[in-house]
Structures are given as structure tokens and as C-alpha cells.
Write an enzyme that holds these catalytic residues in place. Structure first.
Site, PDB file in Angstrom:
ATOM      1  N   LYS A   1       0.838  -1.204   0.000  1.00 29.58           N
ATOM      2  CA  LYS A   1       0.000   0.000   0.000  1.00 29.58           C
ATOM      3  C   LYS A   1       0.878   1.261   0.000  1.00 29.58           C
ATOM      4  O   LYS A   1       1.945   1.286   0.639  1.00 29.58           O
ATOM      5  CB  LYS A   1      -0.892  -0.048   1.240  1.00 29.58           C
ATOM      6  CG  LYS A   1      -2.009   0.965   1.318  1.00 29.58           C
ATOM      7  CD  LYS A   1      -2.857   0.650   2.544  1.00 29.58           C
ATOM      8  CE  LYS A   1      -3.960   1.648   2.790  1.00 29.58           C
ATOM      9  NZ  LYS A   1      -4.747   1.288   3.996  1.00 29.58           N
TER      10      LYS A   1
ATOM     11  N   SER B   1     -10.048  -1.358   7.164  1.00 32.59           N
ATOM     12  CA  SER B   1      -9.367  -1.059   5.904  1.00 32.59           C
ATOM     13  C   SER B   1      -8.587  -2.227   5.312  1.00 32.59           C
ATOM     14  O   SER B   1      -8.083  -2.117   4.197  1.00 32.59           O
ATOM     15  CB  SER B   1      -8.431   0.142   6.079  1.00 32.59           C
ATOM     16  OG  SER B   1      -9.189   1.320   6.208  1.00 32.59           O
TER      17      SER B   1
ATOM     18  N   SER C   1      -9.528   1.341   3.261  1.00 34.17           N
ATOM     19  CA  SER C   1      -8.667   2.174   2.421  1.00 34.17           C
ATOM     20  C   SER C   1      -7.640   1.367   1.634  1.00 34.17           C
ATOM     21  O   SER C   1      -7.006   1.886   0.713  1.00 34.17           O
ATOM     22  CB  SER C   1      -7.934   3.203   3.291  1.00 34.17           C
ATOM     23  OG  SER C   1      -7.040   2.574   4.197  1.00 34.17           O
TER      24      SER C   1
END
Length: 559
Positions: free
Chosen positions: A143, A248, A224
């Protein structure tokens, strides 16, 4: 005997109706015509409705590594069929073919310019009979809030951080390199890990744009860690790393038909990860199978002097989490059903009830209901803690990063000065609320944090597990993916991540089936450091149900 569920009807061109066109979707602002999906249901799982096909899926070239496991990749490298370089080249071509072009998932924000050189070096080690472990030569996407001190950016999706470089790797990146993994690139995410605005669109960032859900491109991948979820589901890499403050990892895993592990706080270091809140933040693995997630978890866990929370993992972290994987892991497991997390979707509830019956048939001892006594009582205090910790933790991170805005206030000012690029759809109301908060010595903060921990731990998860002598608690992970809506922001329903997130306890989601053609997950969560027990149960569930199905990149669904 595995239970077969949701076998999808073949949708060849001759099955498509006459108005079926599959328009090119290069970028997230383009629209598409209606499409449909077949979600034929087994007798066991009647909740997922069968839908009439409309548009044929886009033409995707067959991919040799589609749905491949880490074990298969290792076997291929051991036999000489693959090398780390050839695997990396195949994934890079896949990213170019369907993430940047074709259906254009927009899940990878940047590829690593050094990926092939890293793979070459690892191949040389293998030739010298040095294999570091099960991650040797395995491409991983991480990420874009995880620091790498290399030629890639780390921006949390924000244009404010472009050009500033971390001075050292995050502990996660360090552990991946030590394990022999090839860091293939960075994934898009909800900007600032979805803490900027209460009207955000999950999977959108100023730097990366909107990530698509590979099951239906107009559906949201959830945030996310949206890019990590979409990329893994689409076989753009072997496994990926996400991060979670509350939902997330597990929500994008559920929405993209994946396994996701939100570990106990402190099992994986947060040093070098752009923060939201130190009382809840953690990185974690995302994968297409429980075994691959367990392999990645083993590589990431460890004590880090830069993150004091990891000291508690000494003597509790395992070197190899795959040893807990038992195909009969449901047998004798005492599992509580958190019914108060049900009720957001009738079809999903029916699916979950059928799965509970399946688990009973596999020998699980089900306690139903087994609700947290404090369910819903710590939502307000959680948000208050996040506001305080966001300001303190992000300020500390930014102050230590050369060339970056020096504070949350500076980021707010940057966004205001660049509204056309950073705030074309939603603002920064949460940032502004956080900036107004005082220091972490404020009584409002300390009282809220104490309430969070008491209500989610002693009076919450621990209380219900003690009362019913449970090994784990189960609930639907999240509802089926919603339509991405840049005008109004997210409109997700359901979600069971908050108790484990606030407590800092582990939560594992596993593919559970399909609702209206969209994947949904089932979550198993429990006490701190209970990853071995949860993995055993999750693996037993996965091997019984076998719900994972690869995406078909449909433009939309006709319901």
C-alpha cells in the site's frame, strides 16, 4: 467433502443479449452501459440470487499465473519452470494489460523500477542454493502509505507528499526484503487511508484517482486498502500488504473476494507507515487463500525497536503460522455468532445462516447469539480518539520526513491551495476537526481512550468469550460492494470490524460466497494474540466452503 457454491454460469458471447457492448474503461470518470452477471447458487447457499446475463465481460487474455499460490510459484522456481524474474515480468505485463489498460482497474499507483533487478539477484541466490524461505522470489504489492527508501514514492495517495522521500524503509518493507520477496510496486488507496473526509469515495486519491472493483467495475473496492484488494483479486501479484485502522483490510478483502488478516496490535510493526492512530493502526496481509495470508503474516511479524507496541509480541509471535492450518479446523471449535452485526442485507443474512449450518455439520459448536454486551457503545469515543491521535501521530511522522509538509495544518493548507486536484469531489472536514484538537494529555482524549479499551476488551470481546467459553466470534465482514459515487461519497452498509479494531485484537475475513453476484466475506475475531486459533478456524472454513471465485471484470451488474 468440500461444499461447492456459487458456480458461475459460462457467459460466452453467444449467451449475451443483443445490446451487450463492453466499452473500454480507461479512467474512473468514464461511464459504461448496463451489464449483468450470473450468480447461480448451490442448494446449500440460497442467499445469492441468480441474475440474468446482459453484457459479456471484457476480453481478458488468459494469464498463466491466474489464481496461482505461493506454493505453486515456489514449486515452479524449484523445477526451473519459473524464475523470480520471469514471474515478475509476467505480473508487470498483467498490470500493464488490465490495470493500466483494458478494464483499467487503476489499483497500482506505481511499479517498482528496481523489481527486475531485485528478482535477478534473488535468482542468483537460488542458483547458489540459498533460498531464504517461502517468500523467496515472490512478487508483493504494498500500500502507498508504507515507506520504501528506494526509487518509489510513498504518498498515502496525496499530492502533498510527492517528491519527498523517506530516509529509510518501513519495518514492513525491511522484513519483505529480508524474506526474499520482490516488492513489485505500490497500490492505490483511499487518500490518507480514508481519514480526510466524511464524504470520501473509498479507493480515490488525488494522486491515483479511483480504483475499480474487478467483479463489477462500477462497484467500489472498499477502503482504504482498496488497491491492494483489487490487485490481489485480479492476480496482479501473488500477495499484498494493506493497513487497517478500522476495516481497511477486512472490508476490501471482503469486497474483492479475498482473505485479509488484521493482526493483533503490535504483531506487525507500524514504523515507517503513514499513520492515523497508534492505538488502532496495523499493517496486515491480503491474499487469495488462507495459506498464502499465513505465509505473508509469518514474514511480516517481528519485534521492532522503532515501534514499542511490538515488544508485547515477544514470545507470542510465531515464526510459521502455516503450522496452525488444519482442514478440519472447524471440528470442536466453539464459535459465537455476533447477531447484532447482521441485518443490513437480507440475502447476506440468509447466506450467513446457511454457512452457520454448514459449520455445525463440520463439527463446530455454535453459540447463537453471542453478542458483545457493549455493542455500539464505543463508536463516538473511537472517532474522538482517532481525531486526537491523527493530529499527534501525523505531525510526528511529517516532522521526521525531509521535504514533506511539516504538519497536518500544512497538509490542510496544501489541499486548500490545490482544491482542483485534491478536493474535486469531497473536502477535508475530518482533517479540520483533528487539527482543532489539543495534545494527547487532554482529559477528553484520555477518558475516551480508557473507555475504548474497557468497552471493546474487558467488557466487550473478552466478556462474551468468557461468558460462552468461545474460541472465536463470527459475523458478516461487510455488505456487498456499493456503486461508486463521487458526487455523494460512500454509502456502505454493514460491517463488523469495529470491536476488534478498537480493542487491537485480531480479525480474519475469508470469502463466504456471493450476494447478487458480488463477493462477501465472513469474519472470525477473538482475543489478543489468538491468530493461531483464528487461522485454524478460518482455514477449516475455507477448505469446507471454497467460496473464492476469480473476478470477470464486468462493466456493471444487472440486478
Amino acid at each position: 467433502m468440500p461444499i461447492v457454491l456459487n458456480q458461475e454460469k459460462d457467459l460466452s458471447q453467444k449467451d449475451a443479449v443483443s445490446d451487450c457492448a463492453s466499452p473500454h474503461r480507461r479512467r474512473f470518470l468514464q461511464t459504461s452501459a448496463l451489464a449483468g452477471v450470473s450468480a447461480a447458487v448451490s442448494p446449500t447457499l440460497l442467499a445469492a440470487r441468480e441474475d440474468t446475463p446482459c453484457l459479456a465481460p471484457p476480453e481478458i487474455k488468459p494469464f498463466e499465473l491466474d489464481e496461482i499460490t505461493i506454493a505453486d510459484l515456489q514449486a515452479g522456481m524449484a523445477s526451473g519452470k519459473f524464475t523470480a524474474r520471469s514471474i515478475t515480468e509476467k505480473y508487470l505485463a498483467r498490470i500493464e494489460g488490465i490495470d493500466k489498460q483494458g478494464p483499467a482497474l487503476n489499483s497500482v499507483i506505481e511499479v517498482n523500477p528496481d523489481a527486475l533487478a531485485i528478482a535477478d539477484a534473488l535468482d542468483q541466490e537460488r542458483k547458489a542454493n540459498h533460498v531464504r524461505g517461502p517468500m523467496h522470489g515472490i512478487p508483493v504489492l504494498i500500500k502507498d502509505n508504507i515507506d520504501t527508501a528506494d526509487r518509489m514514492q510513498t504518498t498515502a495517495g496525496s499530492l502533498a507528499l510527492l517528491g519527498s522521500k523517506p530516509t529509510r524503509d518501513s519495518f514492513v518493507a525491511q522484513k519483505l526484503r529480508e524474506s526474499g520477496a520482490v516488492i513489485l510496486g505500490k497500490t492505490n488507496l483511499s487518500e490518507w487511508a480514508n481519514i480526510r473526509s466524511s464524504h470520501s469515495s473509498s479507493g480515490w486519491s488525488g494522486r491515483g484517482g479511483q480504483t475499480m472493483n474487478p467483479y463489477a467495475l462500477d462497484r467500489n473496492p472498499c477502503g482504504s486498502s482498496s488497491g491492494s484488494g483489487a490487485a490481489i483479486s485480479a492476480s496482479l501479484c501473488a500477495v499484498a500488504v494493506g493497513s487497517e485502522t478500522d476495516g481497511s483490510i477486512v472490508c476490501p478483502a471482503s469486497a474483492n473476494g479475498l482473505v485479509g488478516i488484521k493482526p493483533t496490535l503490535g504483531l506487525i510493526s507500524r514504523s515507517g507507515i503513514i499513520p492515523i492512530a497508534h492505538s488502532q493502526d496495523t499493517a496486515g496481509p491480503m491474499a487469495r487463500s488462507v495459506r498464502d495470508a499465513a505465509i505473508l503474516l509469518s514474514a511480516l511479524a517481528g519485534v521492532d525497536p522503532r515501534d514499542s507496541a511490538t515488544a508485547a509480541s515477544a514470545g507470542k509471535a510465531e515464526a510459521d503460522y502455516t503450522k496452525f492450518l488444519d482442514p478440519h479446523g472447524l471440528r470442536g471449535a466453539r464459535i459465537g455468532v455476533a447477531r447484532k452485526y447482521f441485518g443490513s442485507n437480507d440475502a447476506q443474512d440468509q447466506l450467513m445462516n446457511n454457512l452457520i449450518a454448514d459449520m455445525k455439520r463440520q463439527g463446530a459448536d455454535i453459540v447463537d447469539p453471542a453478542d458483545l454486551p457493549t455493542h455500539g457503545k464505543f463508536d463516538d469515543t473511537e472517532f474522538l480518539v482517532l481525531l486526537y491521535e491523527l493530529k499527534a501521530d501525523l505531525n510526528a511522522y511529517l516532522a521526521a520526513r525531509p521535504g514533506a509538509p511539516g504538519s497536518l495544518k500544512d497538509v490542510i493548507d496544501f489541499n486548500e491551495s490545490n482544491r482542483d486536484k485534491e478536493m474535486p469531489y469531497f473536502g477535508q472536514d475530518i482533517f479540520i476537526k483533528a487539527e482543532a484538537k489539543g495534545p494527547l494529555t487532554s482529559k477528553e482524549y484520555t477518558d475516551a481512550l480508557e473507555a475504548n479499551h474497557r468497552l471493546s476488551r474487558k467488557e466487550g470481546i473478552d466478556a462474551v468469550m468468557d461468558q460462552f467459553h468461545l474460541d472465536a466470534i463470527m459475523a458478516p465482514t461487510a455488505g456487498p460492494a456499493w456503486l461508486t459515487d463521487l458526487a455523494n461519497g460512500d454509502h456502505a452498509v454493514g460491517g463488523s470490524s469495529n470491536a476488534a479494531a478498537v480493542a487491537g485484537y485480531p480479525d480474519i475475513t475469508v470469502p463466504a460466497g456471493f450476494v447478487f453476484g458480488l463477493p462477501v466475506g465472513i469474519s472470525f475475531f477473538g482475543r489478543s494474540w489468538s491468530e493461531p486459533t483464528l487461522l485454524k478456524i478460518a482455514y477449516g472454513f475455507e477448505q469446507t466452503i471454497q467460496a473464492r471465485r476469480p473476478p470477470r471484470f464486468l462493466p456493471t451488474l444487472k440486478l
